[in-house]
Structure formats: C-alpha cells, structure tokens
Design a protein around this motif. Sequence first.
Motif, short mmCIF file in Angstrom:
data_model
loop_
_atom_site.label_atom_id
_atom_site.label_comp_id
_atom_site.label_asym_id
_atom_site.label_seq_id
_atom_site.Cartn_x
_atom_site.Cartn_y
_atom_site.Cartn_z
N ARG A 1 38.18 96.78 34.35
CA ARG A 1 36.85 96.83 33.74
C ARG A 1 35.86 97.66 34.55
O ARG A 1 35.10 98.43 33.97
N ARG A 2 35.90 97.50 35.87
CA ARG A 2 34.88 98.15 36.69
C ARG A 2 35.10 99.65 36.72
O ARG A 2 36.20 100.14 37.00
N PRO A 3 34.04 100.43 36.46
CA PRO A 3 34.20 101.88 36.42
C PRO A 3 34.67 102.47 37.75
O PRO A 3 35.45 103.43 37.75
N ASP A 4 34.22 101.93 38.89
CA ASP A 4 34.64 102.51 40.16
C ASP A 4 36.12 102.27 40.42
O ASP A 4 36.81 103.14 40.98
N ILE A 5 36.65 101.12 39.98
CA ILE A 5 38.08 100.86 40.14
C ILE A 5 38.89 101.78 39.22
O ILE A 5 39.91 102.35 39.62
N LEU A 6 38.43 101.93 37.99
CA LEU A 6 39.12 102.81 37.05
C LEU A 6 39.07 104.26 37.50
O LEU A 6 40.03 105.02 37.32
N ALA A 7 37.95 104.66 38.12
CA ALA A 7 37.86 106.02 38.66
C ALA A 7 38.83 106.21 39.81
O ALA A 7 39.48 107.26 39.93
N ALA A 8 38.96 105.21 40.68
CA ALA A 8 39.92 105.29 41.78
C ALA A 8 41.35 105.36 41.25
O ALA A 8 42.21 106.08 41.79
N GLU A 9 41.61 104.64 40.17
CA GLU A 9 42.94 104.69 39.55
C GLU A 9 43.21 106.08 38.98
O GLU A 9 44.32 106.63 39.13
N ALA A 10 42.22 106.67 38.33
CA ALA A 10 42.39 108.02 37.77
C ALA A 10 42.57 109.05 38.89
O ALA A 10 43.31 110.03 38.72
N ARG A 11 41.87 108.85 40.01
CA ARG A 11 42.08 109.77 41.15
C ARG A 11 43.50 109.67 41.67
O ARG A 11 44.10 110.69 42.06
N LEU A 12 44.04 108.46 41.70
CA LEU A 12 45.43 108.29 42.11
C LEU A 12 46.36 109.01 41.13
O LEU A 12 47.35 109.62 41.55
N HIS A 13 46.04 108.94 39.85
CA HIS A 13 46.84 109.65 38.85
C HIS A 13 46.80 111.16 39.10
O HIS A 13 47.84 111.84 39.08
N ALA A 14 45.61 111.68 39.36
CA ALA A 14 45.47 113.11 39.63
C ALA A 14 46.23 113.51 40.90
O ALA A 14 46.89 114.56 40.95
N ALA A 15 46.15 112.68 41.93
CA ALA A 15 46.86 112.98 43.18
C ALA A 15 48.37 112.93 42.98
O ALA A 15 49.12 113.73 43.57
N THR A 16 48.85 112.00 42.14
CA THR A 16 50.28 111.93 41.85
C THR A 16 50.75 113.18 41.11
O THR A 16 51.81 113.74 41.41
N SER A 17 49.94 113.64 40.16
CA SER A 17 50.29 114.86 39.43
C SER A 17 50.28 116.07 40.35
O SER A 17 51.08 117.00 40.19
N ALA A 18 49.37 116.08 41.32
CA ALA A 18 49.29 117.21 42.25
C ALA A 18 50.56 117.36 43.07
O ALA A 18 50.92 118.47 43.46
N ASN B 1 60.51 123.46 34.91
CA ASN B 1 60.48 122.36 35.88
C ASN B 1 59.27 121.43 35.68
O ASN B 1 59.06 120.51 36.47
N GLY B 2 58.47 121.70 34.66
CA GLY B 2 57.35 120.82 34.36
C GLY B 2 56.13 121.02 35.23
O GLY B 2 55.22 120.18 35.22
N GLY B 3 56.06 122.10 35.98
CA GLY B 3 54.91 122.34 36.85
C GLY B 3 53.62 122.51 36.06
O GLY B 3 52.56 121.99 36.44
N ILE B 4 53.71 123.24 34.94
CA ILE B 4 52.53 123.44 34.11
C ILE B 4 52.10 122.11 33.49
O ILE B 4 50.91 121.77 33.44
N ALA B 5 53.08 121.34 33.03
CA ALA B 5 52.76 120.04 32.44
C ALA B 5 52.09 119.12 33.47
O ALA B 5 51.15 118.38 33.14
N ARG B 6 52.55 119.19 34.73
CA ARG B 6 51.92 118.39 35.77
C ARG B 6 50.49 118.85 36.03
O ARG B 6 49.59 118.04 36.27
N GLY B 7 50.26 120.15 35.97
CA GLY B 7 48.90 120.66 36.15
C GLY B 7 47.97 120.19 35.05
O GLY B 7 46.81 119.83 35.30
N ILE B 8 48.48 120.17 33.81
CA ILE B 8 47.68 119.67 32.69
C ILE B 8 47.41 118.18 32.87
O ILE B 8 46.29 117.70 32.64
N GLU B 9 48.44 117.46 33.29
CA GLU B 9 48.27 116.02 33.54
C GLU B 9 47.21 115.78 34.61
O GLU B 9 46.39 114.86 34.50
N GLN B 10 47.21 116.62 35.63
CA GLN B 10 46.21 116.49 36.70
C GLN B 10 44.80 116.72 36.17
O GLN B 10 43.87 115.97 36.49
N GLN B 11 44.63 117.75 35.35
CA GLN B 11 43.31 118.03 34.80
C GLN B 11 42.83 116.92 33.87
O GLN B 11 41.64 116.57 33.84
#
Length: 492
Positions: A298-315, A155-165
């Motif tokens: 470009r801005r690191p804080d915006i890119l970090a917020a985007e990556a956090r959204l990616h991690a939350a989506t994978s979760a 079901n891709g649960g492990i793949a989602r966990g890797i994506e989150q990390q």
Amino acid sequence: MQFRCAIRGTILLYALLSGCAVGPNFSRPTPPAADAYVAPVSTNAQSPTSETAQHAALGLQIEGSWWSLFRSSAIDAVVAQAVEHNRTLEASTATLRQARDLALASEGARYPQVGLTAGIGRQKYGAELFGGSFNLPPFTYFAVGPTVSYTLDYNGGIARGIEQQRAIAEVTQHQMDAAYLTVTGQAVMQTVAIASARAQITTIETILQQDKDNLKLVQTAFDEGSTARIDVLSAQSQLASDMALLPPLRQELARAHHALSVVLGRAPASELPPDLDLAQVTLPQEIPVSLPSELAHRRPDILAAEARLHAATSAVGVAESNLYPKIQLNGTVGQQAVDAGDLFNGSNTAWSLISGLTMPLFDGGTLRAQKRAAVEAMHASAAFYEQTVLEAFGQVADLLDALNHDAEQLEAQAHAQEAAQSNLDLARASYAEGNVGVIQVLDAQRAFQQARLGFVKSEAQRYLDTVQLFLALGGTPPPSGMPPSGMPPSAS
C-alpha cells in the motif's frame, strides 16, 4: 521475390535464435514476516478510559478518503483545493507522463526501423577502376526508396531494457502517489496546526484576562494598605511573563498559514479558507489499520522501492546481454537511375540485404565488470527495499504507541487542569478573606496556566498523531481522474 525470401529467412533465423531473456527474472519480494506492529502491552501498564482512548482496528481498510474520517467539510474542501492547485503534485504528474512516454519510446527497439532515403548526386570514377578497359564518363544519378534495419533480440537484451524502463516509470508512478499523500497530509496537518495555535492563543488570552483581574485585585488591596508593594510587582511580573507567550504562538500561527498557502498553490499574502477550530473536527475513535503484510503493498515508498528493485534486476539482464554478439539486419529496396524520368521503372529496382555481427573479444574486462556492478546494484536495491519496509513498520508502531500515550496524557492533563482550577479558586477566595498572600494566588495561577496549556497541546497532538498514522499507513490512492498506477506488463 528474392527480397521477400530473404526477409522470410531472416524471420526464421530470429525464431530459431530467440529464447529466454538473459539475466534473472524479477519476482515480487516477500516483506519481512510480522503479524503485528507493536509488542503486546504489559497488563501492569495504565490504560486510558474508554472515553479518551482510540481503537486501532487491525486488518480493516480505510473506506474512501482517509481525511473524511475527521468528518469535517472544511478539511474536505481544503484538501480538494490542494489536490487541484498544488504545484508539486502538478510537477509529479508531468514527470510521470514523461517517464511513461520514455517507456513507450523504448519499446520501439523491438520493431524494425523503417525509413525513406532519397538522393541525387554527380559521380565520376577513376580511369583504373575497371582495369583501364574503358573510361566511364561523369554521370548524374537519382535514387529513392525505403530502408529497413532490425536488431535481433535473440538473447532478450532489448526486452530487458524495455522491462527496465517500465519499472522506472512505475517508480515515478509511486513517487507521484507519495506526492499526493504528502500534499493531502500537509493540507490536513497545517489546518490542524492552525486550529491548535488558535486554541493556545485563546487560552493565553483567557489567562491574561485572569492576570489582569489578579493585578486589579492586588492593586486594590495595596491601595487599602492590606498588601505590600512587592505583591503588586509580582502580579505585574506574572502579567508581563504571560504576555510574552503570545508572540511565539502568533508566529506559529502565521507560519502554519504560510505553509497552507504553499500547499494550496497560493502566495502567502493570498486569502485562505476560514480558520478551523478543533471543536469542528471529529477525532476518529476507531482507526482502520492494515496488516503489516498489506502495508507493504500500500505504501508508495515501499512500492517505489520494489519497482527500483525490478529495474535493477532488469539492468542485470541488459548488462549480461552486452556480453553476447549483436546481430543487425539492414535492408534497402528502391529505384536507382541516371535519369530522373526513369525512376519507378521496374527494371531500375535495386535491393540489398545485409547482416552484420559485432562481438566483444577484448575490452579490458569492462563488460564483465559492468555486469558485476549491476548484480551488486540489484543486491543493494533488495536490501534497501527490506529497510524501507522495516522503517515503515517502525513508523506505524511509533504512532500506534503515540496515540495510546496521547490518550493517557490528555486524561492526565484533564485531571491536572481540574485540580489546578480548584486550587486557584480556593486561593483567590482565601486571598479575598486575607488568609493567604498574593504569592499563593500567583503560584496557583501559574499552575493552572501550565495545566490548561498542557491540555490544549495534548488535545491538538492527538489530532496531529492521528493524521501522521493515516499517512504512515499509506493513506488512500489518488482518485481515478489522476494517472492510474502501474504499467502494462512487459513482454520478455
């Protein structure tokens, strides 16, 4: 042979069960639509002259390091030392490596786990185990061989966990970029703050010399009987009042020195690079300003917020996969014998292949509540991303307006200083001729002091606001020698 057939059957089963990973797929968010940072300026607004105004070149990118636009080799050297020795940047780099190693470690879950077991033991069975037909005497056994365990990620649960990390590691990457931006910004800011404090101290010292000249002038007139005692006291009071301006400025200079020492990774008592004068720094007249749509990338804080959204989506996918059955395969193959000398004999080969399934039936609603919580966390991350982008736009807008107002302020202070200097010269000449009293001279002196200090502060503020604007625009990425941005794409 039978073991190989079982393994092949397992792989075929996995291929049949494998499909798309559960949970939503992450797509890069679209930043809020904006073509400009600030509203058009009213035609009635007063604009500074071309000599004092700075021009924001919208759509241009900074070429090279942002601090190089000040054309100061001294600033370049200070920033280089800060990047090399700053402890916060060193810690951020180590934290990034840690996050990447954790992401790589999580990828091991997608592969079979192979181990080796070996053992020796003494065994005795009970008399009734075999129905009482015979009694097996105690015996010693030896065993050695590999073991394999594998979790089917159908079901891709492990793949989602890797994506989150991986997304979490990307957050750490952008946090390191933000630390790099902060360190370089602080190095330049404190260098300019030192130059500003020195310029103000020099101005106060010049004013104090003028106060002393005034006191000498008044004292001479008093000795000649042409002025009253109160005029001498007024001149002394003005000198004492202006002297009180020096200690705060010297404290401000010391504080900037200490802050620069910390940025450079040194103790406050350590030797610092020579102080810089503002005259040695060129104020950039044309400032490259990236478009709002580009700023979000470009801005690191915006890119970090985007990556956090990616991690939350994978979760969300990880939480949803927990609602499905877990299929675990375990296999062993090896040698078993009651005599150590008979190990590795083909007839003593033993193997096993065991499949197990665990499925949640009743958990009091825990797993579904965890999935709902993950979904809400994803929504919160999306809102936080949008808020981060809007705040970034607001910071850039504030600083663009600040540069325009700084130019207006500097131009006004220059006119005020010229007028105050002329008024002071006239008051001194009139006093020498006996046309005005010392109070008029002291008032003119005080007006000139305020105008001169205001000009020096306005000049320094332009440099500080320019630095802040470069930082708000995201600066420039770290050099290639530092850990690169991003992680390789994850498989789903």
